[in-house]
Design an enzyme around this catalytic site. Structure first.
Site, PDB file in Angstrom:
ATOM      1  N   TYR A  87       7.585  11.709   8.563  1.00 60.70           N
ATOM      2  CA  TYR A  87       7.837  10.492   7.788  1.00 60.70           C
ATOM      3  C   TYR A  87       9.169  10.505   7.052  1.00 60.70           C
ATOM      4  O   TYR A  87       9.469   9.558   6.337  1.00 60.70           O
ATOM      5  CB  TYR A  87       6.660  10.261   6.820  1.00 60.70           C
ATOM      6  CG  TYR A  87       5.354  10.255   7.585  1.00 60.70           C
ATOM      7  CD1 TYR A  87       4.978   9.144   8.335  1.00 60.70           C
ATOM      8  CD2 TYR A  87       4.557  11.391   7.642  1.00 60.70           C
ATOM      9  CE1 TYR A  87       3.821   9.145   9.094  1.00 60.70           C
ATOM     10  CE2 TYR A  87       3.391  11.406   8.393  1.00 60.70           C
ATOM     11  CZ  TYR A  87       3.041  10.286   9.120  1.00 60.70           C
ATOM     12  OH  TYR A  87       1.894  10.293   9.893  1.00 60.70           O
TER      13      TYR A  87
ATOM     14  N   ASP B 118       0.870  -1.177   0.000  1.00 67.71           N
ATOM     15  CA  ASP B 118       0.000   0.000   0.000  1.00 67.71           C
ATOM     16  C   ASP B 118       0.909   1.230   0.000  1.00 67.71           C
ATOM     17  O   ASP B 118       1.392   1.649   1.046  1.00 67.71           O
ATOM     18  CB  ASP B 118      -0.917   0.013   1.226  1.00 67.71           C
ATOM     19  CG  ASP B 118      -1.929   1.159   1.174  1.00 67.71           C
ATOM     20  OD1 ASP B 118      -1.679   2.153   0.464  1.00 67.71           O
ATOM     21  OD2 ASP B 118      -2.970   1.068   1.863  1.00 67.71           O
TER      22      ASP B 118
ATOM     23  N   HIS C 249      -5.972  12.367  13.689  1.00 69.43           N
ATOM     24  CA  HIS C 249      -7.011  12.301  12.660  1.00 69.43           C
ATOM     25  C   HIS C 249      -8.150  11.368  13.037  1.00 69.43           C
ATOM     26  O   HIS C 249      -9.194  11.385  12.384  1.00 69.43           O
ATOM     27  CB  HIS C 249      -6.420  11.816  11.326  1.00 69.43           C
ATOM     28  CG  HIS C 249      -5.578  12.832  10.618  1.00 69.43           C
ATOM     29  ND1 HIS C 249      -6.037  14.081  10.285  1.00 69.43           N
ATOM     30  CD2 HIS C 249      -4.293  12.784  10.182  1.00 69.43           C
ATOM     31  CE1 HIS C 249      -5.077  14.745   9.668  1.00 69.43           C
ATOM     32  NE2 HIS C 249      -4.009  13.990   9.602  1.00 69.43           N
TER      33      HIS C 249
ATOM     34  N   ASP D 276       5.517  16.421  10.188  1.00 68.70           N
ATOM     35  CA  ASP D 276       5.397  16.404   8.732  1.00 68.70           C
ATOM     36  C   ASP D 276       5.479  17.818   8.174  1.00 68.70           C
ATOM     37  O   ASP D 276       5.421  18.007   6.972  1.00 68.70           O
ATOM     38  CB  ASP D 276       4.128  15.697   8.257  1.00 68.70           C
ATOM     39  CG  ASP D 276       2.979  15.806   9.227  1.00 68.70           C
ATOM     40  OD1 ASP D 276       3.096  16.518  10.232  1.00 68.70           O
ATOM     41  OD2 ASP D 276       1.945  15.161   8.992  1.00 68.70           O
TER      42      ASP D 276
END
Length: 780
Positions: free
Chosen positions: A377, A115, A230, A337
């Site tokens: 990330y 993915d 989130h 991020d």
């Protein structure tokens, strides 16, 4: 997860606003890509309050598993300044000031199928950050707590029972079943260990809240995954399973008696074209009902935002509102991020920027700060940024910010829109000038941001830029190592009234007599014995700062010698290594008449006779007479000038009739640590000092144990100077300043003075700008 990659929500993904609540939520440290509206306590509620945890069933840090770790630092050698005993002892008797909460089991969950969208959320995010903390010797300086699992009742503070039950069931599913279930949500994958990992992530955040609110530590970081900000009440979303910080906020309210919540988020938005495409992420989404004004959204409408943009957002939006709100706990959803090189955020905040932002937050809530890892990330950028946050929590000076301090035009437009939306709700924004015009983002789903393809030219360019910036940071760390002495105090006669932290040096030495007498010949007032002795101590301390032996210091001068001593210090600094010198002179101190206006020195006089700016490097402002006026002066004028000037040394001179109360002086010194990388020299005039007026206000926090140091007016000069020196030494060590007391609106005269000066100076000093219409000077 922070600023998530583009892509439409899954067909069965829940789209209702999440229930997350957090005090100054982590958009603060590199935010999410959306910020759904959430209900808040109304304006009539008290600010976030502190009550000790009295429940014997509470899992407070005293009963938590603790991983022992050595602390302290090495003695300085080969230097006139030697490190005193470095036992990090707080006023509560804590062994260490910062907690690090972690559990290796949180690395167990990983993607079991291909993915491309989800593969960046991987176990190495934790292991890389932890390894770098160990390499830099930071883990050993923290109180290490092994994370516990949150109970299902604690998960239920935010999430529905059905959702918790669904997640519990994933422990026994096959890989094919996990993949099918994951496909029902947007950018989420499940693993048989996900439930356990996610409960540990929540439990780590709750442990940190307990440790801070019970006084076991001052602050801390929970190093966790999966991220949480989130996730929604009944749906996983964007790598997030349980909403770690939202649960921590609810837990703090329920377990520790805290009340209202202020939510702040910055996020990549791009006028609604970036994931998750929520209209309620725009600046004009301010909350509902009694909670209007308690949700603050700052949407970034283009990529590439850098250090200047994030600092400007703090100075002109977050901090003014936060000081007025006066919290007693700061929760940070620490998403990285927004760090340079990150493939999701595509922003350019360098790791040291997060150190500055953390320091700015530590002046709130008595320094009670709980940071909980969210996104990030790019492994190298993430790990360095995490280290920068921990260094700030430990009180280490921040490295100077790299790059030009000039906000992007798009950033100024966003700041202007947020201020316009929030001005009706916050006095602190109204007192800084006329109400700006709200310009909501154009919201449309017709155009959506395209991801940066790995291996493509944009990706390679961004990666090269990130590598250069991260390499530059490592070079800075070698050039600016942790100094053997963080703070030194040089008074002519140290008395029993001087109370210093154990690791602050009481300087006994003086500069050589020949050097001292040579400088004293510039001013007749310095020839007197007391003034000459004090000058020798000041020069010795200044030499230690300029030579890199000590980071910051405090020195006192006799009353008639304050201005001559300041003149000598300025000349000595500029002639022996200081490339750019910022002098903040408070009180009746005139700028030396023959000081060159050559851009190497910036003179800022607070308590000047009138608001004036003879040049961009000479500024005078009257001392505001209210707490709100003082905070506005510091945030809207002093700090933008300081960050724009980028000095390598800051002089703070408290001269005759300076008028500052102890909390004001402490706040000023604390905030000025950032622009010069911690190199601050405070000069005190050795006279009586009025230390009253600092009772009340949630910001007092940890200073409760030392509040007896705040003196009434008209005490003997020796005692008052020593008391103030002790308080300033604490903030220069990284302690939180005492609270200013209840917020009071700036006077019309103070407001007009600030507006006038900003109008005179903002064309040259871009960090003063708060609106895109101010010429659009910034890049982009």
């Amino acid at each position: 997860m922070g600023q998530h990659s583009p892509g439409p929500p899954g067909p069965q993904a829940s789209r209702q606003p999440s229930s997350r609540q957090a005090a100054l939520r982590g958009g603060v440290l590199g935010a999410g890509s959306e910020s759904e509206e959430v209900g808040k306590s109304g304006p009539g509620s008290p600010p976030v309050g502190l009550l000790p945890c009295l429940d014997s069933a509470c899992s407070c840090p005293g009963s938590l598993p603790v991983v022992p770790a050595p602390g302290g630092c090495k003695e300085g050698t080969g230097s006139a300044f030697t490190c005193p005993a470095r036992v990090a002892q707080s006023d509560h008797g804590c062994a260490m000031r910062t907690a690090l909460v972690y559990h290796e089991d949180m690395t167990a969950a990983q993607l079991l199928w291909e993915d491309p969208e989800c593969e960046i959320e991987r176990p190495e995010r934790l292991t890389a950050a932890l390894e770098r903390l160990r390499q830099w010797g930071l883990e050993q300086r923290c109180l290490q707590l092994a994370a516990r699992e949150a109970s299902e009742a604690e998960l239920g503070l935010v999430h529905s029972p059905e959702y918790v039950s669904l997640l519990r069931g994933t422990q026994t599913l096959s890989t094919r079943e996990l993949q099918a279930l994951s496909g029902q949500y947007d950018a989420v994958y499940f693993h048989p260990s996900t439930f356990h990992c996610a409960r540990l992530a929540v439990g780590a955040a709750l442990q940190l809240v307990d440790a801070v609110l019970t006084g076991a530590v001052h602050n801390g970081l929970a190093l966790v995954r999966p991220p949480g900000h989130h996730s929604q009440r009944a749906a996983a979303n964007g790598f997030c399973v349980f909403n770690n910080v939202a649960i921590a906020a609810k837990y703090a309210k329920q377990r520790h008696g805290l009340h209202s919540v202020l939510y702040f988020s910055w996020h990549r938005y791009e006028h609604g074209h970036f994931w998750p495409y929520l209209r309620e992420s725009d600046a004009d989404a301010v909350g509902q009902g009694q909670g209007r004004g308690f949700t603050v959204n700052l949407p970034w409408n283009q990529v590439g935002m850098g250090n200047a943009d994030y600092v400007a957002a703090f100075l002109h939006v977050l901090l003014p509102v936060a000081f007025e709100f006066d919290p007693e706990l700061v929760l940070i959803s620490a998403g990285f991020d927004s760090a340079i090189g990150d493939p999701e955020g595509q922003m350019r905040a360098t790791p040291e920027c997060f150190s500055h932002l953390t320091q700015l937050l530590q002046v709130l809530a008595g320094g009670r700060v709980c940071a909980v890892l969210e996104g990030g990330y790019h492994l190298e950028s993430l790990s360095q940024s995490v280290c920068m946050v921990v260094k700030a929590l430990l009180g280490d000076p921040a490295l100077p910010l790299s790059g030009p301090m000039e906000p992007h035009h798009s950033a100024l437009e966003s700041i202007q829109s947020v201020r316009a939306a929030q001005t009706p709700h916050w006095k602190s924004l109204r007192q800084q000038g006329s109400t700006p015009i709200l310009n909501p983002s154009t919201y449309s789903l017709e155009r959506r941001a395209s991801p940066v393809s790995p291996g493509g030219p944009k990706f390679k360019a961004a990666e090269a830029q990130a590598s250069a910036a991260l390499s530059s940071l490592l070079d800075q760390l070698h050039l600016n190592p942790t100094l053997p002495v963080r703070t030194a105090v040089a008074l002519t006669a140290l008395d029993a009234a001087l109370v210093l932290p154990a690791d602050v040096l009481r300087q006994e030495g003086s500069a050589p007599q020949e050097e001292t007498r040579a400088w004293a010949r510039l001013h007749e007032a310095l020839a007197q014995d007391k003034a000459l002795t004090a000058l020798g101590k000041v020069l010795h301390l200044l030499n230690g700062i300029l030579d890199g032996q000590v980071s910051s210091g405090i020195a006192a001068t006799p009353e008639p010698a304050a201005a001559p001593t300041l003149d000598v210090v300025i000349r000595r600094s500029l002639s022996h290594g200081a490339r750019r010198l910022l002098c903040v002179a408070v009180g009746q101190l005139d700028r030396p008449a023959d000081l060159a206006d050559d851009g190497r020195n910036l003179w800022l006089n607070i308590r000047g006779k009138e608001a004036a700016a003879p040049s961009m490097f000479q500024v005078s402002v009257p001392l505001p007479g209210t707490t709100g006026g003082f905070v506005s002066c510091v945030l809207a004028l002093v700090l933008p000038l300081a960050y724009g000037f980028q000095p390598d040394l800051v002089l703070v001179a408290l001269g005759p009739a300076h008028g500052l109360q102890a909390p004001q002086a402490a706040l000023l010194a604390s905030l000025l640590r950032g622009p010069a990388g911690g190199r601050v020299l405070v000069l005190l005039e050795q006279v009586s000092w009025a230390g009253g007026g600092c009772a009340g206000g949630g910001g007092g926090g940890r200073w409760g144990a030392t509040s007896d140091l705040l003196l009434p007016p008209l005490l003997p000069a020796q005692g008052s100077t020593s008391q103030l020196a002790g308080i300033l030494a604490r903030v220069l060590q990284g302690e939180a300043p005492p609270g200013l007391g209840p917020f009071s609106m700036a006077s019309p005269e103070d407001t007009q003075a600030l507006i006038y000066l900003r109008g005179q100076l903002e064309a040259e000093w871009k960090m003063l700008q708060v609106a895109g219409e101010a010429g659009g000077h910034g890049p982009g």
